[in-house]
Design a protein around this motif. Structure first.
Motif, short mmCIF file in Angstrom:
data_model
loop_
_atom_site.label_atom_id
_atom_site.label_comp_id
_atom_site.label_asym_id
_atom_site.label_seq_id
_atom_site.Cartn_x
_atom_site.Cartn_y
_atom_site.Cartn_z
N THR A 141 0.83 -1.19 0.00
CA THR A 141 0.00 0.00 0.00
C THR A 141 0.87 1.24 0.00
O THR A 141 2.08 1.19 0.30
CB THR A 141 -0.91 0.05 1.24
N TYR A 142 0.25 2.37 -0.32
CA TYR A 142 0.98 3.64 -0.22
C TYR A 142 1.31 3.94 1.25
O TYR A 142 2.34 4.57 1.54
CB TYR A 142 0.17 4.77 -0.84
N ASP A 143 0.47 3.48 2.18
CA ASP A 143 0.77 3.64 3.60
C ASP A 143 2.09 2.97 3.96
O ASP A 143 2.82 3.45 4.84
CB ASP A 143 -0.35 3.04 4.46
N ASP A 144 2.43 1.88 3.27
CA ASP A 144 3.67 1.16 3.56
C ASP A 144 4.91 2.03 3.34
O ASP A 144 5.97 1.77 3.92
CB ASP A 144 3.79 -0.09 2.69
N LEU A 145 4.80 3.04 2.51
CA LEU A 145 5.95 3.92 2.27
C LEU A 145 6.38 4.64 3.54
O LEU A 145 7.53 5.10 3.63
CB LEU A 145 5.60 4.94 1.18
N ALA A 146 5.49 4.72 4.52
CA ALA A 146 5.81 5.36 5.80
C ALA A 146 6.01 4.35 6.92
O ALA A 146 6.22 4.74 8.07
CB ALA A 146 4.70 6.35 6.18
N ASP A 147 5.97 3.06 6.61
CA ASP A 147 6.15 2.02 7.62
C ASP A 147 7.62 1.95 8.04
O ASP A 147 8.50 1.83 7.18
CB ASP A 147 5.70 0.68 7.05
N PRO A 148 7.91 2.01 9.36
CA PRO A 148 9.31 1.99 9.82
C PRO A 148 10.11 0.77 9.35
O PRO A 148 11.35 0.83 9.31
CB PRO A 148 9.17 1.99 11.34
N LYS A 149 9.44 -0.31 8.95
CA LYS A 149 10.18 -1.49 8.49
C LYS A 149 10.94 -1.22 7.19
O LYS A 149 11.84 -1.97 6.83
CB LYS A 149 9.24 -2.68 8.31
N TYR A 150 10.58 -0.12 6.50
CA TYR A 150 11.27 0.25 5.26
C TYR A 150 12.24 1.41 5.47
O TYR A 150 12.65 2.06 4.50
CB TYR A 150 10.26 0.60 4.18
N LYS A 151 12.64 1.66 6.71
CA LYS A 151 13.54 2.77 6.99
C LYS A 151 14.85 2.60 6.21
O LYS A 151 15.50 1.55 6.26
CB LYS A 151 13.84 2.86 8.49
N GLY A 152 15.21 3.64 5.46
CA GLY A 152 16.43 3.61 4.67
C GLY A 152 16.37 2.74 3.43
O GLY A 152 17.41 2.45 2.83
N GLU A 189 11.36 9.76 6.38
CA GLU A 189 12.26 9.03 7.27
C GLU A 189 12.76 7.74 6.65
O GLU A 189 13.83 7.24 7.00
CB GLU A 189 11.55 8.73 8.60
N ASN A 190 12.00 7.18 5.72
CA ASN A 190 12.34 5.90 5.11
C ASN A 190 13.22 6.02 3.87
O ASN A 190 13.61 5.00 3.28
CB ASN A 190 11.06 5.13 4.75
N LEU A 191 13.52 7.25 3.45
CA LEU A 191 14.29 7.42 2.23
C LEU A 191 15.73 6.96 2.40
O LEU A 191 16.39 7.23 3.41
CB LEU A 191 14.26 8.88 1.79
N ALA A 192 16.22 6.25 1.37
CA ALA A 192 17.61 5.78 1.38
C ALA A 192 18.57 6.89 0.98
O ALA A 192 19.77 6.80 1.28
CB ALA A 192 17.75 4.60 0.41
N ARG A 193 18.06 7.91 0.31
CA ARG A 193 18.89 9.02 -0.13
C ARG A 193 17.98 10.21 -0.39
O ARG A 193 16.74 10.08 -0.44
CB ARG A 193 19.65 8.66 -1.42
N ARG A 194 18.56 11.36 -0.57
CA ARG A 194 17.79 12.56 -0.88
C ARG A 194 17.08 12.37 -2.22
O ARG A 194 17.64 11.80 -3.16
CB ARG A 194 18.74 13.75 -0.97
N PRO A 195 15.81 12.82 -2.34
CA PRO A 195 15.09 12.68 -3.61
C PRO A 195 15.88 13.28 -4.78
O PRO A 195 16.40 14.39 -4.67
CB PRO A 195 13.79 13.46 -3.36
N VAL A 210 20.92 0.32 -3.82
CA VAL A 210 20.79 1.53 -3.01
C VAL A 210 19.53 1.47 -2.16
O VAL A 210 19.49 1.96 -1.03
CB VAL A 210 20.77 2.79 -3.91
N CYS A 211 18.47 0.87 -2.70
CA CYS A 211 17.19 0.81 -2.01
C CYS A 211 16.44 -0.45 -2.43
O CYS A 211 16.85 -1.16 -3.35
CB CYS A 211 16.36 2.06 -2.30
N ASP A 212 15.33 -0.69 -1.76
CA ASP A 212 14.51 -1.88 -2.05
C ASP A 212 13.17 -1.54 -2.70
O ASP A 212 12.55 -2.39 -3.34
CB ASP A 212 14.23 -2.66 -0.76
N LEU A 213 12.70 -0.30 -2.51
CA LEU A 213 11.42 0.14 -3.04
C LEU A 213 11.57 1.49 -3.74
O LEU A 213 12.42 2.30 -3.35
CB LEU A 213 10.36 0.30 -1.94
#
Length: 337
Positions: A141-152, A189-195, A210-213
């Protein structure tokens, strides 16, 4: 002598009338859409109707050009991407409404302006791409983009890009301003790098570890698969349709607007009806791997291979209504910094 003069004048008048009639059999288009996509459509339209299509292509500045030209503008029709650009033309009083039973039959109500000021032509889904280093998510879901499990673990282009602002605007429409701010804070907070970069660059970053999503428009997946250099990027990810148990996947559009002072209005409306019809919609679907707004037109084979999905049935004009709020929230959370 008088008879010869009258005959000469009559012939001259007929020639002038003929020239005027021939000159009227044109339609002038200002287009943000690329030549490879729309020129085949215009060729088909001219073949079917005899009406010549003149086109000015641009990447930006068409609304400003229309403002400068005013009543003397030669433009009859504007083709553009993203609901924000369609609404920009309306808000600047550069459009006029169209009443066409044919267009209304071909384009569902959620993909056209209630007052007939703009009409969508294609749909583009805002997908979530996920790495093949792990299994394909059963649901996302789009909510998952803010889930702490995807931090970084998430990559994205600028939050201020129109595609992302549209997604945020849809979140505002569904969940309200407070919830959207909290979601954006978690997303950041979950971004792996600056947009940075474009949609394809995010998929490349997944390939490079670099990232998973990442998030990106659906048709870019097809474009990458058709590109020798970029195919490995696409092959490294799954394309996922978010929110299938909820609102459905977010959809934005490309579309068309009849200009306020269209000098060839009747011809322009004929072109609009043609673009909403089966033949043009099928070409859109095949060439750019977008989803037709006309429900009677199937998607291309490659797009069909990605699977069926439920799209968000939020009327597209709701995105425009919440666009300014979305931009404000992106600024408040300093999403790009």
């Amino acid at each position: 002598m008088l008879k010869k003069t009258l005959i000469a004048l009559s012939a001259t008048s007929l020639m002038a009338a003929s020239a005027i009639a021939q000159a009227a059999e044109v339609v002038n288009v200002y287009s943000y859409r690329q030549p490879f996509l729309v020129e085949p459509l215009f060729a088909d339209f001219t073949k079917d109707t005899g009406i010549k299509v003149n086109v000015v292509f641009a990447k930006k500045g068409l609304s400003e050009r229309l403002e400068r030209e005013g009543k003397l503008s030669p433009a009859d029709l504007v083709l553009t991407t993203d609901i924000s650009r369609l609404m920009n033309l309306v808000e600047k009083d550069l459009s006029q409404p169209v009443k066409s039973q044919s267009i209304n039959k071909d384009i569902p109500v959620q993909y056209r302006d209630p007052d007939g000021e703009w009409f969508a032509l294609t749909k583009r889904v805002r997908n979530i791409y996920s790495t093949k280093r792990t299994g394909k998510p059963e649901s996302i879901t789009y909510d998952d983009l803010a889930d702490p499990k995807y931090k970084g673990k998430i990559c994205t282009r600028s939050g201020k890009n129109a595609y992302n602002v549209g997604l945020v605007a849809s979140y505002v429409a569904h969940n309200g301003e407070k919830a959207t701010r909290e979601w954006l804070e978690g997303f950041k907070e979950n971004l792996a790098r600056r947009p940075q970069g474009n949609d394809r660059a995010q998929v490349k970053a997944i390939k490079e570890g670099v990232c998973d999503l990442s998030i990106g428009n659906s048709y870019y997946y097809g474009a990458m698969m058709a590109n020798d250099e970029q195919r490995p990027w696409a092959e490294s990810v799954y394309i996922n349709f978010p929110d299938q148990k909820g609102n459905g996947s977010h959809v934005n559009v490309s579309g068309m607007v009849l200009t306020k002072y269209a000098p060839n209005k009747d011809n322009a409306v004929k072109l609009m009806e043609f673009l909403a019809g089966d033949k043009a919609q099928a070409t859109y679907a095949e060439v750019n791997m977008e989803y037709p707004v006309n429900p009677e037109v199937p998607v291309s084979k490659i797009v069909a291979s990605w699977g069926e999905f439920k799209s968000d049935d939020l009327p597209v004009y709701k995105l425009a209504e919440n666009y300014a709020t979305a931009q404000k929230l992106l600024d408040e959370v300093r999403f790009d910094l």
